[in-house]
Scaffold this active site. Sequence first.
Site, PDB file in Angstrom:
ATOM      1  N   LYS A 438       0.909  -1.134  -0.042  1.00 41.07           N
ATOM      2  CA  LYS A 438       0.225  -0.162  -0.066  1.00 41.07           C
ATOM      3  C   LYS A 438       0.883   1.296   0.020  1.00 41.07           C
ATOM      4  CE  LYS A 438      -3.709  -2.461   2.186  1.00 41.07           C
ATOM      5  NZ  LYS A 438      -3.560  -3.480   2.706  1.00 41.07           N
ATOM      6  N   TRP A 443      -2.545   0.688  -4.571  1.00 36.83           N
ATOM      7  CA  TRP A 443      -2.180  -0.657  -3.939  1.00 36.83           C
ATOM      8  C   TRP A 443      -1.118  -0.967  -5.359  1.00 36.83           C
ATOM      9  CZ3 TRP A 443      -6.566  -4.382  -2.779  1.00 36.83           C
ATOM     10  CH2 TRP A 443      -7.167  -3.825  -1.401  1.00 36.83           C
TER      11      TRP A 443
END
Length: 539
Positions: A438, A443
């Site tokens: 993250k 992501w």
Amino acid sequence: MHGLMQDWPLLCHKVLDHAAAYHGGREIISRSVEGPFHTTTYSDLRKRALRCAKRLDMAGIGNGDRVATLAWNTWRHLEAWYGLLGIGAVYHTVNPRLFPEQIVWIINHAEDRLIFVDLTFLPIIEAIRDKLPTIERVIVLTDADHMPELKIDAVDYESWLAEADSDFAWKEFDENQAAGMCYTSGTTGNPKGVVYSHRSNVLHAMAACVPDMLGLSSRDRIMPVVPMFHANCWSIAFTAPMSGATMVMPGGKMDGASIFECLDTHKVTVTAAVPTVWLMLLQYLEESGKSLDILERVVIGGSACPRAMIETFQNVYNVEVIHAWGMTEMSPLGTLCSMKPEVADLSGDDKLDLQEKQGHPPFTVEMKITDDDNRSQPWDGETYGKLKVRGPAVAKAYFKGDGGRIVDDEGYFDTGDVAHVDANGYMQITDRSKDVIKSGGEWISSIELENIAVGHADVAEAAVIGVAHPKWDERPLLIIVAKPGVSVDGADILDYMRPKVAKWWMPDAVEFIDEIPHTATGKIQKMALRDQFADYVFE
Ligand code: ADP
């Protein structure tokens, strides 16, 4: 109004009856644990499975009793598996690569009554025997001549089996009865027991055989390199006899040369295993200059199959790769990447792009991807979400209720994987949800970076983990094992990756190690790497 068809319960041992009746002379060739290759047929294997069932019955084993196996893929393991199924007992395949304490925990949790064990794993059992109170007898899968001196009480399988004849009929019971058990590795917390039923195994195998999935036929010669103790043997202990395919069982030798010997000598047409096994085979082929003349296709799953591996199999060795995804909880096949008409004309890089995807599900698997609020996400090949599945061969609970409720209100099971699905229904895993990196609220897929890095000619294996970063939360660290005898530097690998990766996805650093730790099922042990690099600071 009801249909007027017969009640014919979907029982696993009917699969072996079918193989013996219609493909009776087809062979099962195994590398025995004692050494030489051994050949039997479906017809003879069924007779010995019936004898095993009778012997188990004599020992008082019956409905619902769990029996552990700690064994390689051989004919003896297969006949014990069917012997158990035919009396309503439950095969419990235990992974010998687990730590001894985990094996103790699993056997005690399952309350196994007997254990069938290969010669190779006797030291494990000798060391833990006194911690296994529910085990009444240890049966060593060998004959009297090969029985070693032991510190524990045990009997050799052949002498034990000889106490019964094969004049026996399978027991009758409901198709929903438990058939088998397999514990998931449990990277966090204790392992959890997945319990297959006869019905789920049969339905799953039928769904898995079809041309767009494993595509098995009686002309195939299939070698499950994937062990019977990994995720229900990827259903091959059922799909092979169901389709009447010849089986080649590799026994305990998993190195490249031994796998090649099995493939080549026994003219295997289709095989299946995790990427680490194929890494060893491909290295062996490169060193030895050998080729794969008979092998037509290789099923690769358990971890993402690197693009370079697909390319090498197809372009250098002319073997088609079928990328597959699944999990123990799904019996285990979830998707296979076969070419639908929409993509059948792809070639070169476009075809490889597609084959990096894990594929599309067989009938019986329903899938969806959702956001955190369980809202379905579009199938556009980009929007990713939590991958959820349901179907008659997907777990609805773990043994003894461990882990509580595991399905949502619509009956979907959260796989713990993050994925996107394209308009043609091809799913691609971007990560395990606990492994995604993250970075700045976005992501980064560790799998994608790993796949690109192993495309570099000097890289043997690659892992990417998120490392804490003061500004971005986490940034990717690339960890590399170089091929033997080569010297390569990190900058060179990053240069290779740069044109293939979005700028903000690029690893912030590269570290070299001698070996990447693997789990008992051949997956990269990200937790161990995260521990190892817990204090890592980017320069
Ligand atoms: P274990 O946890 O015991 O190793 P499983 O084989 O059941 O057992 O693990 C299932 C998980 O493996 C999946 O949820 C997924 O994360 C991963 N996996 C399996 N096949 C693939 C694949 N082709 N690509 C990426 N990940 C995969």
